[in-house]
Design an enzyme around this catalytic site. Structure first.
Site, mmCIF file in Angstrom:
data_model
loop_
_atom_site.group_PDB
_atom_site.id
_atom_site.type_symbol
_atom_site.label_atom_id
_atom_site.label_comp_id
_atom_site.label_asym_id
_atom_site.label_seq_id
_atom_site.Cartn_x
_atom_site.Cartn_y
_atom_site.Cartn_z
ATOM 1 N N LYS A 38 90.888 35.313 88.319
ATOM 2 C CA LYS A 38 91.140 34.534 88.993
ATOM 3 C C LYS A 38 92.523 34.804 88.736
ATOM 4 O O LYS A 38 93.183 36.128 88.743
ATOM 5 C CB LYS A 38 90.820 33.182 88.202
ATOM 6 C CG LYS A 38 91.631 33.097 86.970
ATOM 7 C CD LYS A 38 91.384 31.806 86.009
ATOM 8 C CE LYS A 38 91.660 32.113 84.624
ATOM 9 N NZ LYS A 38 91.811 30.699 83.763
ATOM 10 N N ARG A 136 89.258 19.539 78.781
ATOM 11 C CA ARG A 136 90.297 19.756 79.917
ATOM 12 C C ARG A 136 89.020 19.379 80.806
ATOM 13 O O ARG A 136 89.152 18.263 81.318
ATOM 14 C CB ARG A 136 90.373 21.408 80.530
ATOM 15 C CG ARG A 136 90.781 21.949 81.294
ATOM 16 C CD ARG A 136 91.664 22.889 81.334
ATOM 17 N NE ARG A 136 90.628 24.352 80.656
ATOM 18 C CZ ARG A 136 91.295 25.544 80.766
ATOM 19 N NH1 ARG A 136 92.501 25.961 80.971
ATOM 20 N NH2 ARG A 136 90.309 26.941 80.673
ATOM 21 N N TYR A 267 125.721 34.207 91.455
ATOM 22 C CA TYR A 267 126.136 32.074 91.860
ATOM 23 C C TYR A 267 126.787 31.369 90.015
ATOM 24 O O TYR A 267 126.358 32.099 89.337
ATOM 25 C CB TYR A 267 124.759 31.130 92.331
ATOM 26 C CG TYR A 267 123.864 31.190 92.914
ATOM 27 C CD1 TYR A 267 124.627 31.125 94.709
ATOM 28 C CD2 TYR A 267 122.616 32.658 93.808
ATOM 29 C CE1 TYR A 267 124.018 32.055 95.392
ATOM 30 C CE2 TYR A 267 122.189 32.126 95.251
ATOM 31 C CZ TYR A 267 123.266 31.801 96.446
ATOM 32 O OH TYR A 267 122.649 32.113 96.766
ATOM 33 N N MET A 315 117.306 34.841 94.611
ATOM 34 C CA MET A 315 116.268 34.270 95.610
ATOM 35 C C MET A 315 115.234 35.944 95.573
ATOM 36 O O MET A 315 114.390 35.722 95.408
ATOM 37 C CB MET A 315 115.449 33.342 96.368
ATOM 38 C CG MET A 315 114.568 33.314 97.081
ATOM 39 S SD MET A 315 115.076 32.170 98.458
ATOM 40 C CE MET A 315 115.187 30.305 98.004
#
Length: 386
Positions: A38, A136, A267, A315
């Site tokens: 998966k 779950r 940043y 990013m």
């Protein structure tokens, strides 16, 4: 790397994947091995990984969602595939026609699957989930749950392939809770047997249990993270399996510049040079799965040395301090995740910085990152997703 659409890529060594699976096969003997692929095979690329796992010991595959199963079937993979999670009923025809084995934990859903299958003149193959303590999905292992499972087993359009549970703490040193879960599953199965129901494939062991608890193997095991060369935790008995990570995340230097003392990087001005410094920019960022949580904490390997990530990860880019490394230039190869010549910074190291687990680190590598597959140290395939 000229064969990629951008100078960021993940190298996956298929020989290592094969060896990891052979190790698992040697450990579990003749039990069925359900290889969990998966989340794009935990970031490694499901198609090529699935084939390699099946060729080297796995007998079945497991995914999380219908589109992952479809991808494997469309690629010509004929091995049994089970879906571990929820599939909307409007995909029932797809499930049945492609012989995809669906996890079931609701009677009404099972009835709808049965009706669809009968209309198609076929049977829906299912695995029944039992919630023994994960909280779950799954039927509770009580009388009500037993009656519901017996009802599902009587449906004319359903073939019950498997019965399973999921251990929540098998990778912890204290196995008490895992044994409790296992006992609940085996007791539930005995109750089914007492009612004349025999389900051929019982499975409970995940990676932690495969390593430490052979008594929980039942008819089959489900291997996830260990297929890719990582241990599920630091508390398992690593000596039971000799594993090696198969994935290395790499990039090339995109820019090199010198900054004077007291100049800022990235940043928020979180990093200021303390002396004249040489800074390299790398064309990878959090949109690629290189998390912002690594800002100012991670390190990379370049020219046989470590270099620190400085300032905030952007990013699409991040910066490293290469003041101490000679002759760094545009195009130089950088290892962000992996090891080289005794230096290592892998998913475990990254996970520790980020306060998470190695699973998440691998799954975070996005589709913007091409995958390069190697066998015998030769490139055999390149996938540029976008």
């Amino acid at each position: 790397m000229d064969i990629c659409v951008r100078p960021v890529w993940a190298e996956i060594d298929l020989d290592i994947i094969a060896n990891n699976m052979k190790e698992i096969r040697n450990l579990v003997g003749e039990k069925e091995i359900i290889a969990v692929v998966k989340a794009n095979a935990y970031g490694h690329g499901a198609l090529d990984i699935a084939s390699t796992l099946l060729e080297n010991g796995a007998s079945r595959l497991a995914v999380a969602i219908i589109t992952e199963a479809d991808e494997l079937r469309d690629a010509g993979i004929t091995a049994p595939i089970m879906i571990l999670g929820y599939t909307p009923i409007n995909f029932a025809e797809n499930l049945i026609n492609n012989e995809i084995e669906q996890t079931v934990y609701d009677v009404e859903y099972a009835k709808e699957l049965s009706d669809f299958a009968l209309k198609l003149g076929k049977k829906a193959k299912v695995h029944i989930a039992i919630d023994t303590g994960m909280g779950r999905i799954g039927f509770l292992p009580n009388e009500e749950g037993l009656n519901k499972v017996l009802e599902i087993c009587s449906l004319p359009g359903v073939e019950v392939i498997g019965l399973f549970t999921h251990f929540s703490t098998s990778d912890e040193k204290d196995k008490t809770y895992t044994y409790e879960q296992f006992s609940k599953l085996t007791a539930f199965n005995k109750a089914l047997e007492d009612n004349g129901i025999h389900i051929p494939l019982k499975h409970a062991s995940n990676s932690g249990a495969i390593m430490d608890l052979p008594e929980t193997y039942l008819d089959g095991v489900r291997c996830g993270i260990i297929s890719y060369g990582y241990y599920p935790s630091e508390e398992v008995k690593k000596e039971n399996l000799k594993l090696k990570p198969a994935l290395t995340l790499k990039t090339n230097v995109a820019f090199v510049k010198e900054l004077d003392e007291d100049m800022y990087v990235s940043y928020g001005r979180t990093y200021k040079t303390e002396k004249k410094s040489k800074i390299a920019t790398l064309p990878i960022g959090y949109a690629d799965g290189y998390s912002r949580l690594l800002s100012g904490k991670a390190k990379v390997i370049i020219k046989g040395q470590f270099a620190n990530v400085i300032g905030r990860v952007c990013m699409d880019q991040c910066m490293i301090d290469v003041t101490h490394i000679e002759d760094v230039k545009i195009g130089d190869e950088v290892i962000l995740l992996g090891e080289e010549n005794g230096l290592k910074f892998d998913a475990n190291d990254m996970a520790e910085i980020m306060g998470t687990i190695n699973y998440e680190i691998l799954c975070m590598i996005s589709h913007r990152v091409p995958r390069i597959y190697k066998k015998n140290n030769e490139i055999v395939k390149v996938i540029n997703y976008i």
